[in-house]
Design an enzyme around this catalytic site. Structure first.
Site, PDB file in Angstrom:
ATOM      1  N   LYS A 140     -16.554 -10.667  -5.085  1.00 46.29           N
ATOM      2  CA  LYS A 140     -17.763 -11.325  -4.589  1.00 46.29           C
ATOM      3  C   LYS A 140     -19.004 -10.963  -5.408  1.00 46.29           C
ATOM      4  O   LYS A 140     -19.012 -10.014  -6.180  1.00 46.29           O
ATOM      5  CB  LYS A 140     -17.971 -10.982  -3.107  1.00 46.29           C
ATOM      6  CG  LYS A 140     -17.005 -11.746  -2.198  1.00 46.29           C
ATOM      7  CD  LYS A 140     -17.306 -11.531  -0.726  1.00 46.29           C
ATOM      8  CE  LYS A 140     -16.400 -12.414   0.139  1.00 46.29           C
ATOM      9  NZ  LYS A 140     -16.559 -12.122   1.571  1.00 46.29           N
ATOM     10  N   ARG A 160      -8.778  -8.292   2.703  1.00 46.45           N
ATOM     11  CA  ARG A 160      -8.543  -9.693   2.322  1.00 46.45           C
ATOM     12  C   ARG A 160      -8.895  -9.814   0.845  1.00 46.45           C
ATOM     13  O   ARG A 160     -10.042  -9.589   0.447  1.00 46.45           O
ATOM     14  CB  ARG A 160      -9.420 -10.616   3.174  1.00 46.45           C
ATOM     15  CG  ARG A 160      -9.238 -12.095   2.874  1.00 46.45           C
ATOM     16  CD  ARG A 160     -10.145 -12.942   3.754  1.00 46.45           C
ATOM     17  NE  ARG A 160      -9.963 -14.367   3.482  1.00 46.45           N
ATOM     18  CZ  ARG A 160     -10.586 -15.030   2.507  1.00 46.45           C
ATOM     19  NH1 ARG A 160     -11.435 -14.405   1.706  1.00 46.45           N
ATOM     20  NH2 ARG A 160     -10.358 -16.325   2.333  1.00 46.45           N
TER      21      ARG A 160
END
Length: 278
Positions: free
Chosen positions: A225, A259
């Site tokens: 991210k 995740r």
């Protein structure tokens, strides 16, 4: 000490060893280009990679939630998901699947028609008021993420008087509502990268242990991210090392599920941190 468990399709799954959830994006516009899978061959290859590298859950999404993502109709989202779910059901019927959707009807169809085991909602029920009732009727574990606004507007909602207090109150209210509806398996996701600045994401990570107060499983999703590449420089493609550092910190501070795009690296982090805790 009581270990957290999840009821996944009638099987009680222990979280004593954290689980790794592999991401399967059936979208043309996911923020990490390498994760986009749209052909049958590409989907098959991705599933095999996740499972061979030790992933225990496959999280399948048909709607990109990156900032400024294009709006996708419920019909288009369901059609993308159905395409991949048919492949999964035909070849990997025993693999627990999680559907990444904030739409109650899409979640319902994935569970009822395709045997999906977990609903993963980035909006914590905010974007579809039917979601909580639907999850209660389906009797499946529910991953509830913290976000403000929508994927299109979330980065305009980063003003908090006290971010941790806001997030803890957000979860406390929603957990109570879900409990009253009879939902037993609730997983919290603090929502890294969603309505948070780079600095706020690191502040959130440094306070991760506080979520232990809920006594609920905690999912962390930081894989490649912008909190990594905007901080260190580079792109999502350069962000595996930063991802592993953050995943390791998360595991040492209460994460029960990671995740990720890169399953092998996450599985290795779980093994090493578990060994350190022995």
């Amino acid at each position: 000490m009581l270990h957290k468990t999840l009821n996944i399709r009638g099987t009680l799954t222990s979280l004593e060893t954290p689980l790794v959830m592999g991401i399967l994006n059936i979208t043309p516009d996911s923020f990490y280009a390498d994760s986009r899978k749209q052909t049958e061959a590409a989907i098959e290859e991705r599933i095999q990679t996740i499972l061979s590298e030790g992933g225990q859950i496959i999280d399948i999404g048909g709607y990109s939630s990156r900032p400024d993502a294009v709006e996708v109709t419920p019909e288009e989202e369901m059609s993308r998901l159905a395409f991949a779910l048919k492949i999964l059901n035909a070849h990997y019927p025993d693999t627990p699947l999680s559907v990444d959707t904030f739409r109650a009807d899409v979640a319902r169809r994935c569970v009822e028609e395709y045997g999906v085991a977990i609903v993963n909602d980035i909006s914590g029920g905010e974007l579809d008021r039917e979601m909580f009732d639907t999850v209660a009727r389906l009797h499946v574990p529910y991953i509830m993420m913290h976000m403000r606004g929508t994927p299109q507007t979330m980065q305009q909602h980063t003003d908090y008087a006290d971010m941790m207090e806001d997030i803890m109150l957000y979860f406390a209210g929603k957990v109570r509502r879900l409990r009253l509806l009879g939902v037993n398996d609730i997983i919290l996701d603090p929502g890294f990268g969603f309505s948070k600045t780079v600095e706020q994401n690191y502040a959130l990570m440094s306070h991760l242990r506080e979520f232990g107060e809920f006594g609920l499983p905690l999912l962390v999703g930081v894989s490649r991210k912008s909190m990594i590449y905007k901080f260190l420089g580079g792109t999502p493609a350069d962000s595996l090392n930063g991802t592993t550092v953050l995943n390791t910190f998360a595991l040492m501070n209460g994460a029960d599920i990671l995740r990720v795009h890169d399953v092998r690296a996450a599985v290795e982090a779980v093994k090493i941190v578990n060994q350190l805790k022995q």
